[in-house]
Design a protein around this motif. Structure first.
Motif, short mmCIF file in Angstrom:
data_model
loop_
_atom_site.label_atom_id
_atom_site.label_comp_id
_atom_site.label_asym_id
_atom_site.label_seq_id
_atom_site.Cartn_x
_atom_site.Cartn_y
_atom_site.Cartn_z
N GLN A 25 21.98 -24.24 -32.08
CA GLN A 25 22.35 -23.72 -33.40
C GLN A 25 22.13 -22.22 -33.43
OE1 GLN A 25 20.01 -25.28 -36.65
NE2 GLN A 25 21.10 -24.07 -38.18
N ASN A 26 23.18 -21.49 -33.81
CA ASN A 26 23.06 -20.05 -34.07
C ASN A 26 23.01 -19.90 -35.58
OD1 ASN A 26 23.20 -17.30 -34.25
ND2 ASN A 26 25.28 -17.12 -33.48
N GLU A 27 21.82 -19.65 -36.10
CA GLU A 27 21.63 -19.53 -37.54
C GLU A 27 22.12 -18.16 -37.99
OE1 GLU A 27 18.02 -21.04 -40.11
OE2 GLU A 27 17.61 -19.04 -39.31
N ILE A 28 23.36 -18.11 -38.47
CA ILE A 28 23.96 -16.85 -38.91
C ILE A 28 23.18 -16.30 -40.10
CG2 ILE A 28 26.05 -15.79 -39.84
CD1 ILE A 28 27.61 -17.95 -38.19
N LEU A 29 22.92 -17.16 -41.08
CA LEU A 29 22.05 -16.81 -42.21
C LEU A 29 21.04 -17.93 -42.40
CD1 LEU A 29 24.57 -15.49 -44.90
CD2 LEU A 29 23.00 -14.13 -43.51
N SER A 30 19.79 -17.57 -42.64
CA SER A 30 18.79 -18.58 -42.96
C SER A 30 18.96 -18.98 -44.42
CB SER A 30 17.39 -18.03 -42.74
OG SER A 30 17.05 -17.12 -43.76
N SER A 31 18.33 -20.08 -44.80
CA SER A 31 18.43 -20.52 -46.19
C SER A 31 17.84 -19.46 -47.14
CB SER A 31 17.74 -21.86 -46.38
OG SER A 31 16.38 -21.77 -46.00
N LEU A 32 16.91 -18.66 -46.66
CA LEU A 32 16.34 -17.59 -47.49
C LEU A 32 17.33 -16.46 -47.75
CD1 LEU A 32 12.81 -17.35 -45.81
CD2 LEU A 32 13.44 -18.57 -47.91
N ASP A 33 18.27 -16.25 -46.83
CA ASP A 33 19.28 -15.19 -46.96
C ASP A 33 20.49 -15.64 -47.79
OD1 ASP A 33 17.83 -13.45 -45.30
OD2 ASP A 33 18.81 -14.25 -43.50
N MET A 34 20.59 -16.93 -48.06
CA MET A 34 21.79 -17.47 -48.71
C MET A 34 21.64 -17.44 -50.23
SD MET A 34 23.56 -19.38 -45.94
CE MET A 34 24.68 -20.06 -47.03
N ALA A 35 22.78 -17.44 -50.89
CA ALA A 35 22.80 -17.57 -52.34
C ALA A 35 22.27 -18.95 -52.72
CB ALA A 35 24.22 -17.38 -52.86
N LYS A 36 21.86 -19.11 -53.96
CA LYS A 36 21.22 -20.36 -54.39
C LYS A 36 22.15 -21.57 -54.33
CE LYS A 36 22.05 -19.34 -59.23
NZ LYS A 36 21.45 -19.06 -60.52
N HIS A 37 23.45 -21.37 -54.18
CA HIS A 37 24.40 -22.49 -54.15
C HIS A 37 24.79 -22.91 -52.74
CE1 HIS A 37 26.72 -18.77 -54.18
NE2 HIS A 37 27.59 -19.43 -53.46
N ALA A 38 24.08 -22.40 -51.73
CA ALA A 38 24.37 -22.77 -50.34
C ALA A 38 23.07 -22.90 -49.57
CB ALA A 38 25.26 -21.71 -49.70
N ARG A 39 23.10 -23.68 -48.48
CA ARG A 39 21.87 -23.83 -47.71
C ARG A 39 22.05 -23.74 -46.19
NH1 ARG A 39 20.33 -28.58 -45.30
NH2 ARG A 39 21.53 -30.44 -45.79
N MET A 40 23.29 -23.63 -45.71
CA MET A 40 23.47 -23.48 -44.27
C MET A 40 24.72 -22.66 -43.97
SD MET A 40 24.14 -26.23 -41.20
CE MET A 40 22.50 -26.89 -41.21
N PHE A 41 24.57 -21.76 -43.00
CA PHE A 41 25.70 -21.01 -42.45
C PHE A 41 25.34 -20.75 -41.00
CE2 PHE A 41 28.26 -16.77 -42.91
CZ PHE A 41 29.25 -17.28 -42.10
N ALA A 110 29.33 -24.39 -39.30
CA ALA A 110 28.94 -25.35 -40.35
C ALA A 110 28.42 -24.58 -41.55
CB ALA A 110 27.87 -26.29 -39.82
N ILE A 111 28.95 -24.94 -42.71
CA ILE A 111 28.53 -24.34 -43.97
C ILE A 111 28.24 -25.48 -44.94
CG2 ILE A 111 29.20 -22.88 -45.91
CD1 ILE A 111 31.09 -21.44 -43.92
N ILE A 112 27.09 -25.43 -45.59
CA ILE A 112 26.76 -26.42 -46.61
C ILE A 112 26.68 -25.71 -47.96
CG2 ILE A 112 25.07 -28.07 -47.47
CD1 ILE A 112 24.32 -28.68 -44.58
N ILE A 113 27.50 -26.21 -48.90
CA ILE A 113 27.54 -25.68 -50.26
C ILE A 113 26.95 -26.76 -51.18
CG2 ILE A 113 29.02 -24.85 -52.14
CD1 ILE A 113 29.06 -23.07 -49.63
N LEU A 114 26.04 -26.37 -52.03
CA LEU A 114 25.41 -27.32 -52.96
C LEU A 114 26.33 -27.55 -54.16
CD1 LEU A 114 21.82 -25.81 -52.86
CD2 LEU A 114 22.76 -27.64 -51.43
#
Length: 115
Positions: A25-41, A110-114
């Protein structure tokens, strides 16, 4: 904000979601770097014989955008072949898995949007 390639975290995941082998996994953005409506990039690399096991998405939608290679996605209605340029969308309360049976690496974003 600009995040350079060198700032991205590479994680080797053994038997991810009870899958086979090691997933990179190459974590492009961590969950801390993401907006509140997303959790994986992230991007993921699956070598031959590796997989992410079946898992369910509750109150979220996951998108797999296939960058290179070919893979097999398992959904409730069976297995489907995916290849570069395809997108897999798994919504609320649905499950999926992905595996690589080919010699070439399977690489996808992979992108996860809440919801």
């Amino acid at each position: 904000m600009i995040k350079t390639k060198n700032e991205m975290k590479i994680i080797e995941r053994e038997h991810m979601r009870d899958g086979s082998g090691t997933v990179i996994q190459n974590e492009i953005l961590s969950s801390l770097d993401m907006a509140k409506h997303a959790r994986m990039f992230s991007t993921f690399t699956l070598k031959k014989g590796c997989s992410i096991g079946e898992h369910t998405h509750i109150k979220e939608t996951e998108y797999y955008y296939i960058l290179s290679g070919e893979g097999v996605v398992t959904e409730k209605d069976g297995d489907k072949l995916v290849k570069a340029g395809d997108i897999v969308i798994t919504g609320d309360n649905e499950s999926h898995a992905i595996r690589n049976d080919k010699d070439d690496d399977l690489i996808f974003m992979a992108i996860i949007i809440l919801d």
